[in-house]
Design a protein around this motif. Structure first.
Motif, PDB file in Angstrom:
ATOM      1  N   GLY A 144     -33.294  15.481 -62.065  1.00 52.48           N
ATOM      2  CA  GLY A 144     -34.652  15.082 -62.072  1.00 52.48           C
ATOM      3  C   GLY A 144     -35.086  14.408 -61.658  1.00 52.48           C
ATOM      4  O   GLY A 144     -36.426  13.850 -61.559  1.00 52.48           O
ATOM      5  N   ASP A 145     -35.022  14.011 -60.392  1.00 50.02           N
ATOM      6  CA  ASP A 145     -34.941  12.570 -59.750  1.00 50.02           C
ATOM      7  C   ASP A 145     -35.870  13.371 -58.370  1.00 50.02           C
ATOM      8  O   ASP A 145     -35.229  13.126 -57.742  1.00 50.02           O
ATOM      9  N   ILE A 146     -37.357  13.792 -58.582  1.00 51.40           N
ATOM     10  CA  ILE A 146     -37.847  14.659 -58.075  1.00 51.40           C
ATOM     11  C   ILE A 146     -39.160  14.533 -59.191  1.00 51.40           C
ATOM     12  O   ILE A 146     -38.987  15.667 -60.613  1.00 51.40           O
ATOM     13  N   THR A 147     -40.271  14.816 -58.590  1.00 48.04           N
ATOM     14  CA  THR A 147     -41.620  15.250 -59.179  1.00 48.04           C
ATOM     15  C   THR A 147     -41.961  16.168 -59.443  1.00 48.04           C
ATOM     16  O   THR A 147     -41.389  17.026 -58.908  1.00 48.04           O
ATOM     17  N   VAL A 148     -42.579  16.959 -60.687  1.00 48.56           N
ATOM     18  CA  VAL A 148     -42.481  18.261 -60.952  1.00 48.56           C
ATOM     19  C   VAL A 148     -43.331  18.467 -59.486  1.00 48.56           C
ATOM     20  O   VAL A 148     -43.694  19.289 -59.300  1.00 48.56           O
ATOM     21  N   ASP A 180     -43.934  21.818 -54.610  1.00 46.33           N
ATOM     22  CA  ASP A 180     -44.416  21.992 -52.903  1.00 46.33           C
ATOM     23  C   ASP A 180     -43.000  22.844 -52.346  1.00 46.33           C
ATOM     24  O   ASP A 180     -43.382  24.057 -51.195  1.00 46.33           O
ATOM     25  N   LYS A 181     -41.826  22.142 -53.163  1.00 49.79           N
ATOM     26  CA  LYS A 181     -40.710  23.049 -52.388  1.00 49.79           C
ATOM     27  C   LYS A 181     -40.563  24.720 -52.723  1.00 49.79           C
ATOM     28  O   LYS A 181     -40.278  25.493 -52.354  1.00 49.79           O
ATOM     29  N   TRP A 182     -41.043  24.769 -53.876  1.00 50.25           N
ATOM     30  CA  TRP A 182     -41.076  25.738 -54.373  1.00 50.25           C
ATOM     31  C   TRP A 182     -41.658  26.382 -53.896  1.00 50.25           C
ATOM     32  O   TRP A 182     -41.307  28.168 -53.764  1.00 50.25           O
ATOM     33  N   LEU A 183     -42.459  26.762 -54.003  1.00 45.34           N
ATOM     34  CA  LEU A 183     -43.913  27.822 -53.166  1.00 45.34           C
ATOM     35  C   LEU A 183     -43.566  28.214 -52.053  1.00 45.34           C
ATOM     36  O   LEU A 183     -43.729  28.980 -51.452  1.00 45.34           O
ATOM     37  N   ARG A 225     -51.738  24.776 -58.241  1.00 43.39           N
ATOM     38  CA  ARG A 225     -52.876  24.156 -58.025  1.00 43.39           C
ATOM     39  C   ARG A 225     -54.000  23.711 -59.009  1.00 43.39           C
ATOM     40  O   ARG A 225     -54.419  22.822 -58.998  1.00 43.39           O
ATOM     41  N   ASN A 226     -54.204  24.599 -59.545  1.00 40.31           N
ATOM     42  CA  ASN A 226     -54.571  24.087 -61.317  1.00 40.31           C
ATOM     43  C   ASN A 226     -54.983  24.221 -62.087  1.00 40.31           C
ATOM     44  O   ASN A 226     -55.361  23.875 -63.237  1.00 40.31           O
ATOM     45  N   ASN A 233     -52.042  18.376 -63.934  1.00 45.01           N
ATOM     46  CA  ASN A 233     -51.820  18.172 -65.411  1.00 45.01           C
ATOM     47  C   ASN A 233     -50.158  17.205 -65.154  1.00 45.01           C
ATOM     48  O   ASN A 233     -49.950  16.348 -66.223  1.00 45.01           O
ATOM     49  N   PHE A 234     -49.340  18.028 -64.193  1.00 46.25           N
ATOM     50  CA  PHE A 234     -48.497  17.408 -64.613  1.00 46.25           C
ATOM     51  C   PHE A 234     -46.985  16.927 -62.897  1.00 46.25           C
ATOM     52  O   PHE A 234     -46.399  16.574 -63.045  1.00 46.25           O
ATOM     53  N   GLY A 235     -47.837  16.760 -61.758  1.00 43.06           N
ATOM     54  CA  GLY A 235     -47.750  16.747 -60.683  1.00 43.06           C
ATOM     55  C   GLY A 235     -46.803  15.924 -60.557  1.00 43.06           C
ATOM     56  O   GLY A 235     -45.481  15.024 -60.108  1.00 43.06           O
TER      57      GLY A 235
END
Length: 259
Positions: free
Chosen positions: A62-66, A71-74, A95-96, A101-103
């Protein structure tokens, strides 16, 4: 400096009389790191090593932001494993919906309750089918985070999807097909050379759809090497899709789509 047999990564420096353990690990963004721990007493060093490695494992949960994970996932997951159209769909949702909303949330701070409220809000001005599609991408997004060890549970999967409306799709009857073919025939009569080329192209595409059940992207992605006029056979090996306003050829989404 010498290394004792069977002692793993523990080293003893005879000059400084210190034990050293070198820890190689990846941070929450997947970047390789290393850290050396020292002690004059090997038993004490082992305790230091355990404490540090336990902290690393805890930090990875969990010690990573959404936004960081998105960015890593994409870039590391989606870009290397998905079709270009799927990549674009995922990137659009990130992006949308995900980033705005959760970044700023930590991954493990996103709960099913928070996501359920968001999906419910979307239903106020979007169709259930659209919200279902968005929710599905959220599930894929958080599933990948589980696979990478950043979270333990998928909050999107714990939400309830909107009720899917009944499909009103209806196949054309024989009479309707006959009428459509007749309309196309009449449209081709008494046309200029330019109009005839355009209308005959549409007519061919419609005939292919009627006779084969091919999808729009499969029809417009058809190339001559996949057409056998003598045997009257076409092979679905390529598709044409629009990605960011540009037409691109690709292979079908799955092997089952090839036929």
């Amino acid at each position: 400096m010498r290394r004792l047999n069977g002692e793993g990564c523990y080293f003893y420096n005879t000059k400084t009389k210190l034990w050293r353990f070198c820890v190689h690990y990846k941070d929450v963004l997947g970047k390789p790191r290393q850290k050396s721990l020292y002690s004059r007493d090997k038993a004490e060093l082992k305790l230091k090593v355990k404490k540090f490695t336990d902290k690393i494992r805890g930090d990875n949960i969990g010690d990573i932001t959404v936004a960081e994970w998105a960015d890593k996932w994409l870039s590391s997951v989606v870009a290397n494993s998905c079709k270009r159209k799927t990549q674009e769909n995922y990137a659009t949702t990130v992006r949308n919906h995900i980033i705005p909303n959760f970044g700023q949330y930590k991954l493990d701070a996103v709960t099913a309750s928070i996501l359920q409220d968001y999906f419910n809000q979307l239903l106020l001005d979007r169709s259930p089918i659209t919200v279902i599609s968005i929710r599905t991408i959220f599930i894929v997004f958080f599933n990948a985070a589980i696979d990478f060890g950043y979270i333990k549970n998928n909050p999107a999967k714990q939400t309830r999807p909107p009720k899917r409306p009944k499909s009103n799709k209806k196949a054309l009857s024989d009479a309707e097909i006959t009428a459509l073919v007749e309309i196309m025939r009449k449209k081709l009569e008494n046309t200029s050379e330019t109009e005839y080329f355009v209308r005959s192209s549409y007519s061919t595409a419609i005939h292919l759809a009627l006779e084969t059940g091919m999808r729009e992207g499969e029809i417009f992605g058809l190339v001559w090497e996949n057409v056998n006029l003598k045997k009257g056979i076409v092979f679905v090996k390529t598709t044409l899709s629009s990605i960011r306003g540009k037409a691109r050829f690709d292979t079908p989404k799955s092997s089952h789509s090839e036929r």
